[in-house]
Enzyme design. Sequence first.
Site, PDB file in Angstrom:
ATOM      1  N   HIS A  91       0.847  -1.192   0.000  1.00 10.85           N
ATOM      2  CA  HIS A  91       0.000   0.000   0.000  1.00 10.85           C
ATOM      3  C   HIS A  91       0.877   1.235   0.000  1.00 10.85           C
ATOM      4  O   HIS A  91       1.935   1.245   0.617  1.00 10.85           O
ATOM      5  CB  HIS A  91      -0.919   0.019   1.240  1.00 10.85           C
ATOM      6  CG  HIS A  91      -2.074   0.941   1.069  1.00 10.85           C
ATOM      7  ND1 HIS A  91      -2.001   2.265   1.399  1.00 10.85           N
ATOM      8  CD2 HIS A  91      -3.305   0.733   0.552  1.00 10.85           C
ATOM      9  CE1 HIS A  91      -3.155   2.835   1.110  1.00 10.85           C
ATOM     10  NE2 HIS A  91      -3.960   1.932   0.584  1.00 10.85           N
ATOM     11  N   ASP A 103      -8.059  -5.284  -0.311  1.00 10.07           N
ATOM     12  CA  ASP A 103      -8.525  -6.185  -1.365  1.00 10.07           C
ATOM     13  C   ASP A 103      -8.249  -7.650  -1.070  1.00 10.07           C
ATOM     14  O   ASP A 103      -8.837  -8.526  -1.697  1.00 10.07           O
ATOM     15  CB  ASP A 103      -7.866  -5.813  -2.697  1.00 10.07           C
ATOM     16  CG  ASP A 103      -8.383  -4.486  -3.192  1.00 10.07           C
ATOM     17  OD1 ASP A 103      -9.607  -4.343  -3.275  1.00 10.07           O
ATOM     18  OD2 ASP A 103      -7.576  -3.588  -3.465  1.00 10.07           O
TER      19      ASP A 103
HETATM   20  N1  COA Z   1       3.788  -7.904  -4.435  1.00  6.88           N
HETATM   21  C1  COA Z   1       5.129  -7.954  -4.567  1.00  6.88           C
HETATM   22  N2  COA Z   1       5.923  -6.882  -4.411  1.00  6.88           N
HETATM   23  C2  COA Z   1       5.327  -5.714  -4.145  1.00  6.88           C
HETATM   24  C3  COA Z   1       3.936  -5.587  -4.016  1.00  6.88           C
HETATM   25  C4  COA Z   1       3.178  -6.738  -4.162  1.00  6.88           C
HETATM   26  N3  COA Z   1       1.844  -6.704  -4.047  1.00  6.88           N
HETATM   27  N4  COA Z   1       3.636  -4.319  -3.723  1.00  6.88           N
HETATM   28  C5  COA Z   1       4.788  -3.659  -3.701  1.00  6.88           C
HETATM   29  N5  COA Z   1       5.818  -4.494  -3.946  1.00  6.88           N
HETATM   30  C6  COA Z   1       7.222  -4.140  -4.002  1.00  6.88           C
HETATM   31  C7  COA Z   1       7.493  -3.426  -5.323  1.00  6.88           C
HETATM   32  O1  COA Z   1       7.850  -4.334  -6.341  1.00  6.88           O
HETATM   33  C8  COA Z   1       8.635  -2.520  -4.945  1.00  6.88           C
HETATM   34  O2  COA Z   1       9.814  -3.280  -4.889  1.00  6.88           O
HETATM   35  P1  COA Z   1      11.198  -2.667  -5.414  1.00  6.88           P
HETATM   36  O3  COA Z   1      11.444  -1.464  -4.538  1.00  6.88           O
HETATM   37  O4  COA Z   1      12.144  -3.781  -5.233  1.00  6.88           O
HETATM   38  O5  COA Z   1      10.948  -2.286  -6.837  1.00  6.88           O
HETATM   39  C9  COA Z   1       8.295  -2.104  -3.519  1.00  6.88           C
HETATM   40  O6  COA Z   1       7.489  -3.173  -2.999  1.00  6.88           O
HETATM   41  C10 COA Z   1       7.539  -0.784  -3.464  1.00  6.88           C
HETATM   42  O7  COA Z   1       6.365  -0.920  -4.254  1.00  6.88           O
HETATM   43  P2  COA Z   1       5.759   0.174  -5.196  1.00  6.88           P
HETATM   44  O8  COA Z   1       5.078  -0.494  -6.337  1.00  6.88           O
HETATM   45  O9  COA Z   1       6.777   1.216  -5.512  1.00  6.88           O
HETATM   46  O10 COA Z   1       4.689   0.785  -4.241  1.00  6.88           O
HETATM   47  P3  COA Z   1       3.605   1.843  -4.651  1.00  6.88           P
HETATM   48  O11 COA Z   1       3.355   2.649  -3.452  1.00  6.88           O
HETATM   49  O12 COA Z   1       3.941   2.538  -5.913  1.00  6.88           O
HETATM   50  O13 COA Z   1       2.339   0.914  -4.995  1.00  6.88           O
HETATM   51  C11 COA Z   1       0.558  -0.542  -4.739  1.00  6.88           C
HETATM   52  C12 COA Z   1       1.381   0.557  -4.089  1.00  6.88           C
HETATM   53  C13 COA Z   1      -0.669  -0.797  -3.881  1.00  6.88           C
HETATM   54  C14 COA Z   1       0.123  -0.102  -6.134  1.00  6.88           C
HETATM   55  C15 COA Z   1       1.427  -1.820  -4.830  1.00  6.88           C
HETATM   56  O14 COA Z   1       1.780  -2.248  -3.528  1.00  6.88           O
HETATM   57  C16 COA Z   1       0.740  -2.918  -5.609  1.00  6.88           C
HETATM   58  O15 COA Z   1       0.835  -2.950  -6.832  1.00  6.88           O
HETATM   59  N6  COA Z   1       0.027  -3.872  -4.895  1.00  6.88           N
HETATM   60  C17 COA Z   1      -0.700  -4.900  -5.567  1.00  6.88           C
HETATM   61  C18 COA Z   1      -2.009  -4.355  -6.094  1.00  6.88           C
HETATM   62  C19 COA Z   1      -2.994  -4.094  -4.984  1.00  6.88           C
HETATM   63  O16 COA Z   1      -3.204  -4.921  -4.120  1.00  6.88           O
HETATM   64  N7  COA Z   1      -3.643  -2.916  -5.061  1.00  6.88           N
HETATM   65  C20 COA Z   1      -4.668  -2.554  -4.117  1.00  6.88           C
HETATM   66  C21 COA Z   1      -4.229  -1.429  -3.242  1.00  6.88           C
HETATM   67  S1  COA Z   1      -5.407  -1.122  -1.956  1.00  6.88           S
END
Ligand code: COA
Length: 372
Positions: A258, A309
Amino acid sequence: MVKAGLEDIVAASSSICDVNGTEGRLIYCGYDISDLADNSTFEEVVYLLWYGRLPTKTELETLTKGLQANRRIPEDVVKAMKAYPKDALPMEVLRTAVSMLSMYDKEAEDKGREPNVRKAIRLTAQIPTIVAYWDLIRNGKEVVAPKEDCSLSHNFLYMLSGGKEPDAVAVRSLDIALILHADHELNASTFAARVAAATETDIYSAITAAIGTLKGPLHGGANQEVIKMLLEIGSLANVEPHLEKMFAEHKKVMGFGHRVYKTTDPRAANLRRMSEALGKQMGDTKWFDMSAKIEEIVKADKGLNANVDFYSASVYYMLGIPTDLYTPIFAISRMSGWAAHVLEQYANNRLIRPRADYTGERNLKYVAIDKR
Ligand code: COA
């Protein structure tokens, strides 16, 4: 330096919702989400978000009656939905049908809080009808008129089943899920709604923008991806090997991580309890057990917490809701938060127009097409 994704940027002042990402607390207008989940109803939370305080009995009755009386959607919208391709995604249908509703609302262009509250009531009442009707239409079933003497959750399950009375546990479970999803500060879809509203466009346009934004798998679309994963895994024994493969392939585990919560998402904690309780009640905790195991492994390996979710997926699955309706159900609930934010934006508006840090070329001279 620009932070990608507007991370940590405060883009509005708001008195609707506070997300405390370090303590894992979520507050609607001063009330903790767990307190509301235990004691309130979705209708009461709608009032809270729109008016900033809990209603009196009369105020709640008035809003509830409004939400009950406006459940029908125009016949032309039903006809149009019947002409949509049967494989249209429920979120595509919702986005299109909500956009269409504005053309049948004589107040669509009216400004001011009163007409906008009336439109918000209609939208909140009609979105569940669109979602349930689409499921009936695509399955070749007759649509059923909404009931007007029950809660929004009750009526939604009633319509979805084609007119069967839902059981009380299912109704209360859905109601709690709706409370937990109702608002979440400047999440992507709410921000989209506020950006649209800040141009002084109508509320239908703002909600249409929000629905299109919620659809994305990084936002509301994640709950459908979670159930896909659970079904693919299929058994408790397969959880570990499946996750190992996902980690090796650097795949994201949907329902985890998140932008704001760096600890347990309080909504996930509530939904986790619900998922476990529902499983026990139904005498089959398989989906909860699998989810709990996934949570344990992802936390240990990646340090990531489950988000809203993750456990909503197993809850909806146990309630027998078709898996591609999970995101539309999120929209049914979040409609209340979107409306609260649109009303707040209209009340104290300034166009939202940030700047970009230009990284392209400058001073190029135009070259005629035959010289390139
Ligand atoms: N599974 C695996 N790795 C994850 C992850 C997940 N669900 N969520 C984040 N990470 C990792 C990223 O790959 C990143 O790793 P890195 O630094 O080695 O590249 C790190 O954690 C930071 O993630 P990032 O994508 O930059 O975080 P964000 O703040 O931009 O994105 C979300 C937040 C929610 C979009 C992201 O966590 C995600 O895509 N989650 C899955 C989708 C989801 O459940 N969305 C509903 C949100 S309520």
